[in-house]
Write a protein that holds these residues in place. Sequence first.
Motif, short mmCIF file in Angstrom:
data_model
loop_
_atom_site.label_atom_id
_atom_site.label_comp_id
_atom_site.label_asym_id
_atom_site.label_seq_id
_atom_site.Cartn_x
_atom_site.Cartn_y
_atom_site.Cartn_z
N LYS A 187 0.90 -1.08 -0.02
CA LYS A 187 0.07 -0.04 -0.20
C LYS A 187 0.93 1.39 0.02
CE LYS A 187 -4.01 -2.04 2.08
NZ LYS A 187 -4.39 -2.73 3.44
N LEU A 188 1.88 1.30 -1.04
CA LEU A 188 2.70 2.23 -1.14
C LEU A 188 2.58 3.22 -2.52
CD1 LEU A 188 5.93 0.81 0.05
CD2 LEU A 188 4.50 2.16 1.38
N GLN A 189 2.90 4.38 -2.44
CA GLN A 189 2.91 5.16 -3.60
C GLN A 189 4.34 6.09 -3.65
OE1 GLN A 189 -0.79 7.07 -3.80
NE2 GLN A 189 -0.34 8.51 -2.16
N THR A 190 4.24 6.68 -4.87
CA THR A 190 5.58 7.73 -4.99
C THR A 190 4.98 9.05 -5.42
OG1 THR A 190 6.70 5.80 -5.91
CG2 THR A 190 7.50 8.09 -6.30
N TYR A 191 5.67 10.12 -4.76
CA TYR A 191 5.45 11.31 -5.41
C TYR A 191 6.96 11.93 -5.43
CZ TYR A 191 6.99 13.82 -1.07
OH TYR A 191 7.77 14.30 0.02
N PHE A 192 6.84 12.83 -6.44
CA PHE A 192 8.13 13.60 -6.81
C PHE A 192 8.44 15.16 -6.51
CE2 PHE A 192 6.61 10.39 -9.97
CZ PHE A 192 7.79 9.78 -10.10
N LYS A 197 18.57 21.30 -9.18
CA LYS A 197 19.87 20.36 -8.94
C LYS A 197 19.42 18.84 -9.47
CE LYS A 197 22.36 23.18 -5.74
NZ LYS A 197 22.89 23.00 -4.30
N GLU A 198 18.09 18.39 -8.95
CA GLU A 198 17.81 17.00 -9.11
C GLU A 198 16.13 16.86 -9.03
OE1 GLU A 198 19.15 14.92 -5.76
OE2 GLU A 198 17.87 15.78 -4.25
N VAL A 199 15.96 15.52 -9.78
CA VAL A 199 14.40 15.15 -9.32
C VAL A 199 14.48 14.05 -8.53
CG1 VAL A 199 12.26 14.34 -10.80
CG2 VAL A 199 13.83 16.22 -11.58
N GLY A 263 2.00 9.78 -8.14
CA GLY A 263 2.82 10.58 -9.19
C GLY A 263 2.84 12.01 -9.17
N ASP A 264 2.22 12.59 -8.02
CA ASP A 264 2.16 13.88 -7.88
C ASP A 264 3.59 14.67 -7.97
OD1 ASP A 264 -0.68 14.15 -7.62
OD2 ASP A 264 -0.66 14.45 -5.61
N VAL A 265 3.55 15.97 -8.57
CA VAL A 265 4.82 16.52 -8.58
C VAL A 265 4.56 17.71 -7.40
CG1 VAL A 265 6.48 17.87 -9.85
CG2 VAL A 265 5.45 15.94 -11.01
N MET A 266 5.44 17.79 -6.30
CA MET A 266 4.98 18.72 -5.43
C MET A 266 6.20 19.48 -5.00
SD MET A 266 2.89 16.09 -3.05
CE MET A 266 2.01 17.33 -1.95
#
Length: 272
Positions: A187-192, A197-199, A263-266
Amino acid sequence: RECNAIIHVLRCFDNDNIVHVDGNVNPIRDKETIDIELQLKDLETVEKRLEKTNRAAKTGNKEAQVEKALLDRIRETLLAGKSARTVVPQNQDEEEMLESFQLITTKPVLYVCNVDEASAVNGNKYVDQVRELVKDENAEVIVLSVGAEADITELESYEERQMFLQDMGLSEPGSAVLIRAAYKLLKLQTYFTAGVKEVRAWTINIGDTAPKAAGVIHTDFEKGFIRAEVIAFEDFSNYGSEAKVKEAGKLRVEGKEYIVKDGDVMHFRFNV
């Protein structure tokens, strides 16, 4: 015992050059062998805990009596050759108790059927047997050709790897399928976060709020959270840049109650 989930790899291919320890290929037997070992270990844990709980329950301790009843149900289940994950808690108290026992067979399971290259797309008779066996376990089954995956990793260029996959009839490496399945299981997810300098990609739990997600970067981000500037991954992909997303009015400002989407970019604003 401290793990959050179990990935159970099952041999689902024939190859006379790779000898099976039990003499022949039988993923059902292999699964049951591991299940029995884990169930016996859990039975040992439950019976030790019952010794203490029984004494407390006899003194009239109500919490101990509830725990004893749950432990008795788990013990009966394990003695019947079933895993503890099949025991359904009757209320919130039982759910919390069951989790505190840290039984191995309560962990969610992902079954990985290791197949030959020819079966990497549609599986085979062994995979069908596994799927039929675990259909009531609420567990996911994925197909992976470990041998082919090893060959893919040895290829130097992205183009070579894609050609290899196409020849197999696959659109992506099995490792990507495994990662997504593992994230789903946990039950995990990823945001960016994207800067000059970096992503960076950050792993959070599904359902986490914006401040909680910010805290993964640094606890100060969570403590001093003010707001989050959010771009949906689909919008970022469609428009190609942050500037164009802003021009289209797709950048959102969200507060403390915002539930982060996969997938949100925050970009976080905070003050400590």
